[in-house]
Design a protein around this motif. Structure first.
Motif, PDB file in Angstrom:
ATOM      1  N   VAL A 118      -4.415   2.272   8.090  1.00 21.75           N
ATOM      2  CA  VAL A 118      -3.177   1.551   7.738  1.00 21.75           C
ATOM      3  C   VAL A 118      -3.424   0.532   6.635  1.00 21.75           C
ATOM      4  N   ARG A 258       2.105   3.110   2.407  1.00 19.21           N
ATOM      5  CA  ARG A 258       2.110   4.173   3.417  1.00 19.21           C
ATOM      6  C   ARG A 258       1.758   5.521   2.790  1.00 19.21           C
ATOM      7  N   ASP A 261      -1.898   5.692   2.480  1.00 18.67           N
ATOM      8  CA  ASP A 261      -2.533   5.963   3.761  1.00 18.67           C
ATOM      9  C   ASP A 261      -2.507   7.453   4.095  1.00 18.67           C
ATOM     10  N   THR A 313      -5.570  -0.760  -2.996  1.00 19.22           N
ATOM     11  CA  THR A 313      -6.028  -0.011  -1.836  1.00 19.22           C
ATOM     12  C   THR A 313      -7.240   0.850  -2.179  1.00 19.22           C
TER      13      THR A 313
END
Length: 383
Positions: A118, A258, A261, A313
């Motif tokens: 997450v 998201r 992910d 990320t």
């Protein structure tokens, strides 16, 4: 959400001064050139902090660093609020910029605490706070200054930052993420450069960051100019309210997280860069339609934040134990892009008007899309 709020409050301090420059100049008898240096010194301090302070998060307790920097930021904001002379004001603003990089330490800490499954969503949520802080800083400072003077802006921010420092001290875990790296300060800074030399994905994502924030700054540093002229003649408060529209796009950042992910980072980047390039088509009609401006602002902010969240990320996943160095180094390129876009856009508007500014923003955006197209099969990342 606490990380997002803390990031918004910290980064807003870098942008509070922009609507207040004229008032500050009158109050402290500053020349126009000296007034302009307020913004320059604040951003210079922020750039220095990204390289010299943010990497400390990899060698020490991030909780302690965040609380200490927040308390020092309280002192700097108080100095600005009470500044009796221009020299004290400028020194205080440089210190505010330097210490506001606690924002990036918070981002790195959030990424380190989040489970890998997450992490994108968490980084997206925290990054939404950063961008909302940037977009709403001018609106908030303008309104508060109208009510109680420009010094009240920094007094209020000082009080809020002190409150957040106390909350963070009570709430943040004492230990989290990878253990601190056993590096001396000089080794720490050298390793930041070494990471860029060794990691092609970091270099690529830093280039994307530079280009998208050059486009972002091209819009937000110059959009007040056509709106304050015919046919609109909008007030400063009305122009500042445009930041509220930009928040709609910024809130989409968690959605991009998201997708990351789910392993769709490459596709997310391509779609976002295409939307960024497309956003300049409606923005070009700003002088004839405010609805076109609104559509362009939402598209642009959504696209920029999608790329930004994806970048952070991916680069944090390269070396989680070096998260602060990776994010701090990446954000140096963000600062370069922001400065380039602001300087180029305001100069170009004077020379050739709003159409040329939109062409510049589209050029930055299309260059980013071209880089993505050329590297999409060779880049070592997800789909």
């Amino acid at each position: 959400m606490l990380f997002a709020v803390a990031c918004a409050v910290a980064v807003a301090n870098v942008y509070f001064s922009q609507p207040l420059l004229v008032t500050m100049g009158h109050d402290l008898a500053m020349s126009p050139a000296l007034v302009g240096s307020v913004v320059t010194l604040t951003h210079a301090g922020y750039g220095l902090g990204l390289f010299f302070l943010v990497p400390l998060g990899d060698t020490a307790d991030r909780r302690r660093i965040i609380v200490a920097q927040s308390l020092l930021l309280v002192v700097a904001l108080t100095v600005v609020a009470a500044a009796p002379t221009a020299a004290v004001l400028l020194a205080g603003m440089a210190a505010v910029g330097l210490l506001a990089v606690v924002t990036q330490t918070l981002v790195a800490f959030a990424a380190a605490l989040a489970p890998p499954a997450v992490r994108g969503r968490v980084v997206g949520t925290v990054t939404s706070g950063v961008v909302i802080g940037i977009l709403l800083a001018r609106t908030a400072s303008g309104l508060l200054a109208d009510l109680a003077g420009w010094r009240s802006v920094y007094l209020a921010s000082s009080a809020l930052t002190a409150l957040l420092a106390l909350v963070l001290y009570r709430v943040l875990p004492r230990h989290g993420g990878a253990p601190p790296a056993p590096l001396r300060y000089g080794q720490l800074l050298r390793s930041t450069v070494t990471l860029f030399v060794r990691e092609p994905l970091l270099r690529l994502r830093a280039l994307f960051g530079l280009l998208v924030f050059a486009a972002f700054s091209t819009l937000w540093s110059s959009v007040a100019l056509p709106l304050s002229e015919a046919p609109y003649f909008l007030s400063h408060s009305a122009i500042g309210a445009l930041g509220l529209i930009g928040v709609v796009g910024a809130l989409a950042a968690s959605g991009a997280g998201r997708l990351n992910d789910r392993g769709l980072s490459r596709r997310t980047t391509g779609i976002a860069l295409a939307l960024l390039a497309a956003s300049w088509a409606p923005l070009a009609f700003t002088r004839s339609s405010l609805w076109a401006l609104v559509a362009g602002v939402v598209l642009l902010d959504l696209a920029v934040q999608a790329v930004h969240v994806t970048n952070q990320t991916l680069i944090h996943a390269l070396h989680p134990e070096a998260g602060s160095r990776l994010i701090g180094g990446y954000m140096v390129f963000y600062s370069i892009g922001s400065a380039t876009g602001a300087i180029a856009a305001t100069s170009l508007y004077t020379l050739a008007g709003w159409g040329a500014v939109c062409a510049l923003g589209a050029a930055f955006s299309c260059l980013g899309l071209a880089v993505w197209a050329l590297t999409r099969h060779s880049a070592p990342e997800s789909r």
